[in-house]
Design a protein around this motif. Structure first.
Motif, mmCIF file in Angstrom:
data_model
loop_
_atom_site.group_PDB
_atom_site.id
_atom_site.type_symbol
_atom_site.label_atom_id
_atom_site.label_comp_id
_atom_site.label_asym_id
_atom_site.label_seq_id
_atom_site.Cartn_x
_atom_site.Cartn_y
_atom_site.Cartn_z
ATOM 1 N N ALA A 155 8.060 16.008 15.769
ATOM 2 C CA ALA A 155 8.983 15.672 16.855
ATOM 3 C C ALA A 155 8.581 14.380 17.565
ATOM 4 C CB ALA A 155 9.060 16.822 17.856
ATOM 5 N N GLU A 156 7.301 14.010 17.479
ATOM 6 C CA GLU A 156 6.835 12.791 18.133
ATOM 7 C C GLU A 156 6.992 11.557 17.235
ATOM 8 O OE1 GLU A 156 2.879 13.412 19.564
ATOM 9 O OE2 GLU A 156 3.457 15.174 20.731
ATOM 10 N N THR A 157 7.445 11.740 16.014
ATOM 11 C CA THR A 157 7.629 10.623 15.095
ATOM 12 C C THR A 157 8.815 9.793 15.548
ATOM 13 O OG1 THR A 157 6.737 11.911 13.262
ATOM 14 C CG2 THR A 157 8.047 9.997 12.692
ATOM 15 N N LYS A 158 8.616 8.499 15.588
ATOM 16 C CA LYS A 158 9.689 7.585 15.981
ATOM 17 C C LYS A 158 10.037 6.713 14.784
ATOM 18 C CE LYS A 158 8.991 7.780 20.788
ATOM 19 N NZ LYS A 158 9.185 9.129 21.028
ATOM 20 N N GLU A 159 11.340 6.602 14.519
ATOM 21 C CA GLU A 159 11.777 5.755 13.415
ATOM 22 C C GLU A 159 12.937 4.891 13.888
ATOM 23 O OE1 GLU A 159 14.613 8.861 13.530
ATOM 24 O OE2 GLU A 159 12.487 9.188 13.176
ATOM 25 N N ARG A 160 13.107 3.778 13.191
ATOM 26 C CA ARG A 160 14.258 2.913 13.481
ATOM 27 C C ARG A 160 14.838 2.448 12.167
ATOM 28 N NH1 ARG A 160 11.300 -2.246 13.728
ATOM 29 N NH2 ARG A 160 9.144 -1.605 13.903
ATOM 30 N N GLN A 161 16.129 2.274 12.156
ATOM 31 C CA GLN A 161 16.823 1.883 10.935
ATOM 32 C C GLN A 161 16.743 0.368 10.762
ATOM 33 O OE1 GLN A 161 20.469 3.927 10.556
ATOM 34 N NE2 GLN A 161 20.599 3.544 8.381
ATOM 35 N N LYS A 162 16.670 -0.077 9.503
ATOM 36 C CA LYS A 162 16.620 -1.500 9.160
ATOM 37 C C LYS A 162 17.726 -1.814 8.168
ATOM 38 C CE LYS A 162 13.700 -4.240 9.760
ATOM 39 N NZ LYS A 162 13.571 -5.363 10.633
ATOM 40 N N ASP A 163 18.188 -3.053 8.178
ATOM 41 C CA ASP A 163 19.202 -3.488 7.218
ATOM 42 C C ASP A 163 18.590 -3.878 5.883
ATOM 43 O OD1 ASP A 163 21.328 -3.076 8.950
ATOM 44 O OD2 ASP A 163 21.159 -5.093 9.793
ATOM 45 N N GLU A 164 17.361 -4.411 5.907
ATOM 46 C CA GLU A 164 16.704 -4.814 4.663
ATOM 47 C C GLU A 164 15.205 -4.920 4.890
ATOM 48 O OE1 GLU A 164 16.990 -9.619 4.589
ATOM 49 O OE2 GLU A 164 18.808 -8.560 4.036
ATOM 50 N N PHE A 165 14.466 -4.940 3.788
ATOM 51 C CA PHE A 165 13.019 -5.148 3.787
ATOM 52 C C PHE A 165 12.713 -6.405 2.991
ATOM 53 C CE2 PHE A 165 12.653 -0.259 3.788
ATOM 54 C CZ PHE A 165 12.516 -0.189 5.162
ATOM 55 N N ASP A 166 11.484 -6.888 3.130
ATOM 56 C CA ASP A 166 11.026 -7.968 2.259
ATOM 57 C C ASP A 166 10.924 -7.405 0.836
ATOM 58 O OD1 ASP A 166 7.731 -7.451 1.888
ATOM 59 O OD2 ASP A 166 8.652 -6.563 3.659
ATOM 60 N N ASP A 183 0.840 -1.197 0.000
ATOM 61 C CA ASP A 183 0.000 0.000 0.000
ATOM 62 C C ASP A 183 0.876 1.248 0.000
ATOM 63 O OD1 ASP A 183 -2.438 -1.394 0.149
ATOM 64 O OD2 ASP A 183 -2.241 -1.611 2.328
ATOM 65 N N PRO A 184 0.314 2.378 -0.463
ATOM 66 C CA PRO A 184 1.045 3.641 -0.336
ATOM 67 C C PRO A 184 1.466 3.858 1.122
ATOM 68 C CG PRO A 184 -0.867 3.943 -1.725
ATOM 69 C CD PRO A 184 -0.963 2.549 -1.146
ATOM 70 N N LEU A 185 2.620 4.441 1.304
ATOM 71 C CA LEU A 185 3.287 4.679 2.585
ATOM 72 C C LEU A 185 3.919 3.411 3.146
ATOM 73 C CD1 LEU A 185 0.915 7.225 4.349
ATOM 74 C CD2 LEU A 185 2.948 7.685 2.980
ATOM 75 N N ASN A 186 3.670 2.270 2.506
ATOM 76 C CA ASN A 186 4.453 1.049 2.751
ATOM 77 C C ASN A 186 4.478 0.624 4.214
ATOM 78 O OD1 ASN A 186 6.018 -1.039 1.765
ATOM 79 N ND2 ASN A 186 7.900 0.151 1.650
ATOM 80 N N GLY A 187 3.387 0.879 4.945
ATOM 81 C CA GLY A 187 3.376 0.502 6.360
ATOM 82 C C GLY A 187 4.449 1.201 7.165
ATOM 83 N N GLY A 188 4.868 2.381 6.703
ATOM 84 C CA GLY A 188 5.894 3.140 7.408
ATOM 85 C C GLY A 188 7.315 2.805 7.003
ATOM 86 N N LYS A 189 7.499 1.948 6.006
ATOM 87 C CA LYS A 189 8.846 1.574 5.551
ATOM 88 C C LYS A 189 9.308 2.555 4.481
ATOM 89 C CE LYS A 189 7.924 -3.251 6.471
ATOM 90 N NZ LYS A 189 7.571 -4.537 5.866
#
Length: 136
Positions: free
Chosen positions: A53-64, A15-21
């Motif tokens: 400022a309340e947005t939280k993100e985390r880094q990933k090495d890879e996606f499906d 889906d658009p926005l890719n589930g936050g990915k």
């Protein structure tokens, strides 16, 4: 698999926005966003209309694979949108006219329209680029 059909199928599985990915993929240095060369993948945990400022993100090495394809396409278009905004172009624009080979790819055009929030049109011969001559 070096197939546009496989690529489009993967893109359409998300889906658009890719589930936050989100992904930004740079083989060379880019000015916007100011990220170093490499593949930068993030998962944004809060996709609400609240303060940034309340947005939280985390880094990933890879996606499906489907998420990787969507992150690649949306990341490129978000980068283009950022450039357009910094140049003073209205966002959303009234319309986008897509040219070149990818302008015949409906899955990519649909994503472009979604990221920019406007209609996307193509020329009759998609492999052609527009050239303009300055007035004499």
């Amino acid at each position: 698999e070096k197939s546009w059909d496989v690529f489009n199928n993967l893109l359409e599985q998300t889906d658009p926005l890719n589930g936050g990915k989100l992904g930004f993929y740079y083989k060379e240095h880019e000015i916007l966003p100011p990220l170093p060369v490499g593949f930068h993948r993030y998962i944004v945990d809060t996709l609400t209309s609240g303060p940034l400022a309340e947005t939280k993100e985390r880094q990933k090495d890879e996606f499906d694979p489907p998420s990787e394809v969507r992150a690649l396409i949306e990341g490129q278009f978000m980068s283009m949108r950022g450039h357009a905004e910094r140049c003073g172009l209205p966002v959303p624009p009234k319309r986008i006219i897509a040219t070149g080979g990818a302008s015949s790819n409906q899955a990519i055009l649909k994503t472009l329209a979604s990221v920019f929030g406007c209609p996307v049109y193509t020329v009759q011969r998609p492999g052609m680029c527009m050239k303009f001559k300055p007035p004499a």
